[in-house]
Write an enzyme that holds these catalytic residues in place. Structure first.
Site, PDB file in Angstrom:
ATOM      1  CG  HIS A  52      55.455   1.404 -68.102  1.00 29.16           C
ATOM      2  ND1 HIS A  52      56.736   1.176 -69.047  1.00 29.16           N
ATOM      3  CD2 HIS A  52      54.683   0.410 -68.265  1.00 29.16           C
ATOM      4  CE1 HIS A  52      56.030   0.085 -69.595  1.00 29.16           C
ATOM      5  NE2 HIS A  52      54.971  -0.424 -68.904  1.00 29.16           N
TER       6      HIS A  52
HETATM    7  P1  TYD Z   1      54.810  -3.363 -66.934  1.00 31.50           P
HETATM    8  O1  TYD Z   1      55.970  -3.233 -67.139  1.00 31.50           O
HETATM    9  O2  TYD Z   1      53.710  -3.257 -66.145  1.00 31.50           O
HETATM   10  O3  TYD Z   1      53.951  -4.578 -67.810  1.00 31.50           O
HETATM   11  P2  TYD Z   1      53.299  -4.122 -69.055  1.00 31.50           P
HETATM   12  O4  TYD Z   1      54.439  -2.619 -69.640  1.00 31.50           O
HETATM   13  O5  TYD Z   1      53.712  -4.490 -70.395  1.00 31.50           O
HETATM   14  O6  TYD Z   1      51.913  -3.214 -68.608  1.00 31.50           O
HETATM   15  O7  TYD Z   1      55.180  -5.542 -66.109  1.00 31.50           O
HETATM   16  C1  TYD Z   1      53.787  -6.171 -64.867  1.00 31.50           C
HETATM   17  C2  TYD Z   1      54.465  -6.620 -63.329  1.00 31.50           C
HETATM   18  O8  TYD Z   1      55.468  -7.759 -64.348  1.00 31.50           O
HETATM   19  C3  TYD Z   1      55.039  -5.476 -62.764  1.00 31.50           C
HETATM   20  O9  TYD Z   1      54.498  -6.022 -61.588  1.00 31.50           O
HETATM   21  C4  TYD Z   1      56.187  -6.226 -62.826  1.00 31.50           C
HETATM   22  C5  TYD Z   1      56.284  -7.292 -63.658  1.00 31.50           C
HETATM   23  N1  TYD Z   1      57.649  -7.547 -64.252  1.00 31.50           N
HETATM   24  C6  TYD Z   1      59.134  -8.092 -64.081  1.00 31.50           C
HETATM   25  O10 TYD Z   1      58.790  -8.733 -62.802  1.00 31.50           O
HETATM   26  N2  TYD Z   1      59.799  -8.407 -64.851  1.00 31.50           N
HETATM   27  C7  TYD Z   1      60.033  -7.975 -65.956  1.00 31.50           C
HETATM   28  O11 TYD Z   1      60.884  -8.100 -66.562  1.00 31.50           O
HETATM   29  C8  TYD Z   1      58.757  -7.491 -66.114  1.00 31.50           C
HETATM   30  C9  TYD Z   1      58.747  -7.294 -67.707  1.00 31.50           C
HETATM   31  C10 TYD Z   1      57.853  -7.004 -65.687  1.00 31.50           C
END
Ligand code: TYD
Length: 133
Positions: A52
């Site tokens: 993303h």
């Molecule tokens: P995501 O940003 O998709 O993780 P990555 O980019 O590392 O793969 O986040 C994974 C999950 O965690 C998603 O359900 C959203 C949640 N999340 C939060 O609740 N707060 C946060 O600050 C972050 C970064 C993620």
């Protein structure tokens, strides 16, 4: 944002016989105010994160332990940054497609973010990101 804004930032490293200490102060060592801190750990072998971009959020990523790769793409160019030391990190401006992979066993990724968590800030569609540029 373009990949030219991305950079590795070396952090202070205070060495003495008791071990090492490194420091991050907002707006001094990294070019933003810290609104949020999260960390990624216990990543199963072969797993990928990211996939993303963020519209507004800027981040600074440090491999506190172990190693992993951060792959950044501005639509024109794609670059891989290998992080494996806790005394430097990668500054990632907003608007770049990003993935993280190649996590070593027991790796720990510290992420300092410039905005509070906001699901609306995510761009999940690579093509939409390119057309917004
Ligand atoms: P995501 O940003 O998709 O993780 P990555 O980019 O590392 O793969 O986040 C994974 C999950 O965690 C998603 O359900 C959203 C949640 N999340 C939060 O609740 N707060 C946060 O600050 C972050 C970064 C993620």
């Amino acid at each position: 944002m373009s990949l030219s804004e991305v950079r590795i930032i070396d952090l202070p490293k205070i060495l003495d016989r008791r071990g090492n200490l490194s420091i991050i102060e907002e707006c001094k060592h990294i070019p933003f105010q810290i609104a949020r801190t999260y960390w990624i750990y216990d990543v199963p072998g072969g797993e990928k994160r990211g996939g993303h971009a963020y519209r507004e959020n800027k981040e600074f990523i440090v491999a506190l332990s172990g190693s992993f790769d951060v792959i950044l793409d501005d639509g024109r160019e794609k670059k891989t940054f290998s992080l494996n030391r806790s005394y430097y990190g990668l500054y990632v401006p907003n608007g770049l497609w990003r993935e993280m992979n190649n996590f070593s066993t027991n790796s720990l990724a510290l992420v300092l973010a410039s905005t509070p968590y906001n699901p609306e800030d995510y761009v999940w569609d690579y093509k939409a990101l390119l057309s917004s540029k």
